[in-house]
Design a protein around this motif. Structure first.
Motif, PDB file in Angstrom:
ATOM      1  N   VAL A  23      27.266  -6.874  15.582  1.00 33.61           N
ATOM      2  CA  VAL A  23      27.475  -5.980  16.719  1.00 33.61           C
ATOM      3  C   VAL A  23      27.102  -4.584  16.235  1.00 33.61           C
ATOM      4  CG1 VAL A  23      29.126  -5.047  18.374  1.00 33.61           C
ATOM      5  CG2 VAL A  23      29.315  -7.437  17.636  1.00 33.61           C
ATOM      6  N   ILE A  24      26.074  -4.013  16.852  1.00 32.67           N
ATOM      7  CA  ILE A  24      25.517  -2.743  16.387  1.00 32.67           C
ATOM      8  C   ILE A  24      25.756  -1.686  17.459  1.00 32.67           C
ATOM      9  CG2 ILE A  24      23.462  -1.587  15.505  1.00 32.67           C
ATOM     10  CD1 ILE A  24      22.296  -4.439  15.006  1.00 32.67           C
ATOM     11  N   ILE A  25      26.496  -0.659  17.097  1.00 34.38           N
ATOM     12  CA  ILE A  25      26.845   0.399  18.048  1.00 34.38           C
ATOM     13  C   ILE A  25      26.245   1.711  17.567  1.00 34.38           C
ATOM     14  CG2 ILE A  25      28.715   1.698  19.134  1.00 34.38           C
ATOM     15  CD1 ILE A  25      30.480  -0.797  18.757  1.00 34.38           C
ATOM     16  N   SER A  26      25.458   2.322  18.427  1.00 35.43           N
ATOM     17  CA  SER A  26      24.845   3.616  18.120  1.00 35.43           C
ATOM     18  C   SER A  26      25.526   4.694  18.946  1.00 35.43           C
ATOM     19  CB  SER A  26      23.348   3.584  18.435  1.00 35.43           C
ATOM     20  OG  SER A  26      22.776   4.867  18.256  1.00 35.43           O
ATOM     21  N   ILE A  27      26.051   5.695  18.262  1.00 37.55           N
ATOM     22  CA  ILE A  27      26.629   6.862  18.935  1.00 37.55           C
ATOM     23  C   ILE A  27      25.677   8.026  18.720  1.00 37.55           C
ATOM     24  CG2 ILE A  27      28.550   8.489  18.984  1.00 37.55           C
ATOM     25  CD1 ILE A  27      30.387   6.213  18.163  1.00 37.55           C
ATOM     26  N   LYS A  47      17.099  -7.838  12.645  1.00 36.79           N
ATOM     27  CA  LYS A  47      18.175  -6.864  12.821  1.00 36.79           C
ATOM     28  C   LYS A  47      17.606  -5.450  12.871  1.00 36.79           C
ATOM     29  CE  LYS A  47      22.076  -7.481  10.579  1.00 36.79           C
ATOM     30  NZ  LYS A  47      23.153  -7.422   9.543  1.00 36.79           N
ATOM     31  N   GLU A  48      16.535  -5.217  12.136  1.00 39.89           N
ATOM     32  CA  GLU A  48      15.908  -3.892  12.139  1.00 39.89           C
ATOM     33  C   GLU A  48      15.409  -3.526  13.538  1.00 39.89           C
ATOM     34  OE1 GLU A  48      15.372  -6.251   9.823  1.00 39.89           O
ATOM     35  OE2 GLU A  48      16.559  -5.208   8.280  1.00 39.89           O
ATOM     36  N   ASP A  49      14.829  -4.513  14.238  1.00 42.61           N
ATOM     37  CA  ASP A  49      14.373  -4.267  15.608  1.00 42.61           C
ATOM     38  C   ASP A  49      15.546  -3.925  16.518  1.00 42.61           C
ATOM     39  OD1 ASP A  49      11.727  -4.683  15.005  1.00 42.61           O
ATOM     40  OD2 ASP A  49      11.704  -6.777  15.650  1.00 42.61           O
ATOM     41  N   ALA A  50      16.661  -4.607  16.313  1.00 43.32           N
ATOM     42  CA  ALA A  50      17.857  -4.340  17.113  1.00 43.32           C
ATOM     43  C   ALA A  50      18.366  -2.921  16.864  1.00 43.32           C
ATOM     44  CB  ALA A  50      18.942  -5.360  16.790  1.00 43.32           C
ATOM     45  N   ILE A  51      18.344  -2.497  15.605  1.00 44.97           N
ATOM     46  CA  ILE A  51      18.799  -1.144  15.259  1.00 44.97           C
ATOM     47  C   ILE A  51      17.899  -0.091  15.899  1.00 44.97           C
ATOM     48  CG2 ILE A  51      19.064   0.495  13.352  1.00 44.97           C
ATOM     49  CD1 ILE A  51      19.954  -1.896  11.614  1.00 44.97           C
ATOM     50  N   LEU A  52      16.590  -0.306  15.855  1.00 50.48           N
ATOM     51  CA  LEU A  52      15.658   0.637  16.471  1.00 50.48           C
ATOM     52  C   LEU A  52      15.901   0.731  17.974  1.00 50.48           C
ATOM     53  CD1 LEU A  52      13.186   2.492  16.289  1.00 50.48           C
ATOM     54  CD2 LEU A  52      11.736   0.466  16.555  1.00 50.48           C
ATOM     55  N   ASP A  53      16.110  -0.409  18.610  1.00 50.99           N
ATOM     56  CA  ASP A  53      16.340  -0.442  20.054  1.00 50.99           C
ATOM     57  C   ASP A  53      17.609   0.318  20.422  1.00 50.99           C
ATOM     58  OD1 ASP A  53      15.662  -1.230  22.679  1.00 50.99           O
ATOM     59  OD2 ASP A  53      16.993  -2.964  22.583  1.00 50.99           O
ATOM     60  N   VAL A  54      18.685   0.064  19.698  1.00 57.75           N
ATOM     61  CA  VAL A  54      19.966   0.683  20.052  1.00 57.75           C
ATOM     62  C   VAL A  54      19.934   2.194  19.830  1.00 57.75           C
ATOM     63  CG1 VAL A  54      21.216   0.489  17.840  1.00 57.75           C
ATOM     64  CG2 VAL A  54      22.457   0.251  19.996  1.00 57.75           C
ATOM     65  N   LYS A  55      19.198   2.650  18.825  1.00 56.76           N
ATOM     66  CA  LYS A  55      19.078   4.093  18.588  1.00 56.76           C
ATOM     67  C   LYS A  55      18.375   4.782  19.756  1.00 56.76           C
ATOM     68  CE  LYS A  55      17.743   5.592  14.548  1.00 56.76           C
ATOM     69  NZ  LYS A  55      16.964   5.702  13.282  1.00 56.76           N
ATOM     70  N   GLN A  56      17.266   4.199  20.198  1.00 58.89           N
ATOM     71  CA  GLN A  56      16.514   4.801  21.300  1.00 58.89           C
ATOM     72  C   GLN A  56      17.319   4.790  22.591  1.00 58.89           C
ATOM     73  OE1 GLN A  56      12.993   2.317  21.132  1.00 58.89           O
ATOM     74  NE2 GLN A  56      11.904   3.754  19.801  1.00 58.89           N
ATOM     75  N   LEU A  57      18.006   3.684  22.830  1.00 55.35           N
ATOM     76  CA  LEU A  57      18.782   3.557  24.061  1.00 55.35           C
ATOM     77  C   LEU A  57      19.967   4.517  24.087  1.00 55.35           C
ATOM     78  CD1 LEU A  57      18.724  -0.332  24.355  1.00 55.35           C
ATOM     79  CD2 LEU A  57      17.595   1.277  25.912  1.00 55.35           C
ATOM     80  N   ILE A  79      23.888  -6.639  20.553  1.00 56.48           N
ATOM     81  CA  ILE A  79      24.429  -7.760  19.784  1.00 56.48           C
ATOM     82  C   ILE A  79      23.263  -8.553  19.212  1.00 56.48           C
ATOM     83  CG2 ILE A  79      25.780  -9.888  19.885  1.00 56.48           C
ATOM     84  CD1 ILE A  79      27.426  -8.598  22.133  1.00 56.48           C
ATOM     85  N   TYR A  80      23.173  -8.539  17.897  1.00 60.90           N
ATOM     86  CA  TYR A  80      22.146  -9.331  17.211  1.00 60.90           C
ATOM     87  C   TYR A  80      22.709 -10.736  17.032  1.00 60.90           C
ATOM     88  CZ  TYR A  80      18.875 -10.879  13.608  1.00 60.90           C
ATOM     89  OH  TYR A  80      17.937 -11.583  12.888  1.00 60.90           O
TER      90      TYR A  80
END
Length: 334
Positions: A23-27, A47-57, A79-80
């Protein structure tokens, strides 16, 4: 276990669980209040793609909350889930992760997670947007804000009868479907395209609806192009095939870069920033979290015409630039 990556005022929290679930949460920031954003569960190649997506969003959520005058920061959760567990199986992990941030992040629903799923668990955390009880689907209000922007453009920019205005909707999923219905009910001419052809079925046979095919949909002429699918559809390559006067839709980040936004201005195509036109969902989510009535939330959404007035759309300025200045001013005052 959580890994914290700090960059200026931005933080990413990565919670790893059994079955390779993360579960990746970007603040993005907490300047205006707790970060608010949806939770997305879709396929990621890594997981790296998920992190990039959540940062932009999460950055986009900062813009949405600030421009619409909400006392919320920007955040997002993805959620990865490489083994494709069900949301019921993942729910304990999800609740554990958002509770671990002690209110810095307020979770809503997004791609892959319905409001019905969150309604079933609304009592399990005070940090769900629907903590007070069952909520409506925020996508209804996202479609409503985009529709109100189109109404403003029709009467103030195009100055044509609704029946003479053609709107091309790309992406007839949940939110795009709702927007399409609003447009048809208001007597607009609507063109529709989706790679999943079954999403067009509810509108086939409607006298004001024209389905488009995958070979020619992008360059088909219209007055307003309304991207309502994944972002990045307008690129340095595709921009030359655009045949419209205005872009106003629901998709997050429909332009691949600021350079593309600048190119639109050069081509005399008016671009309504996505964080304005699709802001109805976050306005609803914030209002429900704070216990406001739907009637008062709708009043807030309907004030979007005043926001568009402040952008001075008839000037030579790029509306995106004007909107970003408003956002930065509000953040600097917090």
């Amino acid at each position: 276990m959580t890994a914290l990556i700090k960059k200026k005022r931005h933080s990413i929290h990565i919670f790893d669980y059994p079955e390779d679930v993360s579960v990746i949460i970007s603040i993005d920031n907490l300047f205006l209040g707790p970060a608010l954003g949806g939770t997305r569960m879709r396929h990621y190649t890594s997981k790296e793609d998920a992190i990039l997506d959540v940062k932009q969003l999460s950055h986009a959520m900062t813009f949405k909350s600030a421009i619409h005058g909400l006392n919320q920061g920007g955040g997002k959760c993805v959620i990865y889930n490489p083994k494709s567990l069900t949301f019921n199986e993942i729910t304990p992990f999800f609740i554990d992760a958002i509770n671990a941030l002690h209110g810095d992040f307020i979770a809503g629903n997004d791609m892959g997670i319905s409001v019905e799923m969150l309604n079933k668990i609304h009592q399990e955390s005070p940090y769900l947007f629907n903590r007070h009880g069952n909520a409506l689907d925020p996508s209804i209000f996202t479609a409503e804000s985009a529709f109100l922007c189109i109404e403003y453009i029709q009467s103030n920019i195009l100055k044509k009868a609704k029946s003479d205005v053609t709107i091309k909707v790309q992406g007839l999923g949940h939110t795009g479907n709702a927007l399409c219905q609003l447009l048809l009910d208001a007597n607009y001419q609507v063109q529709g395209f989706d790679i999943v052809q079954t999403t067009l079925k509810p509108f086939l046979g409607h006298p004001s609806f024209t389905p488009l095919n995958k070979e020619t949909w992008f360059e088909t002429k219209c007055d307003i192009f309304s991207p309502c699918a994944a972002g990045g559809v307008i690129t340095s390559k595709t921009i030359h095939n655009l045949n419209c006067s205005v872009i106003c839709g629901i998709a997050n980040n429909p332009c691949e870069s600021y350079a593309t936004i600048s190119q639109l201005n050069t081509k005399n195509i008016l671009y309504i920033p996505d964080f304005i036109s699709n802001g109805g969902g976050v306005i609803y989510a914030s209002g429900i979290y704070h216990g406001q009535s739907v009637a008062n939330i709708r009043k807030k959404i309907h004030s979007i015409s005043q926001l568009l007035e402040s952008l001075d759309l008839k000037s030579s300025n790029i509306p995106y630039d004007t909107a970003v200045k408003i956002i930065h001013q509000r953040l600097s005052e917090s």
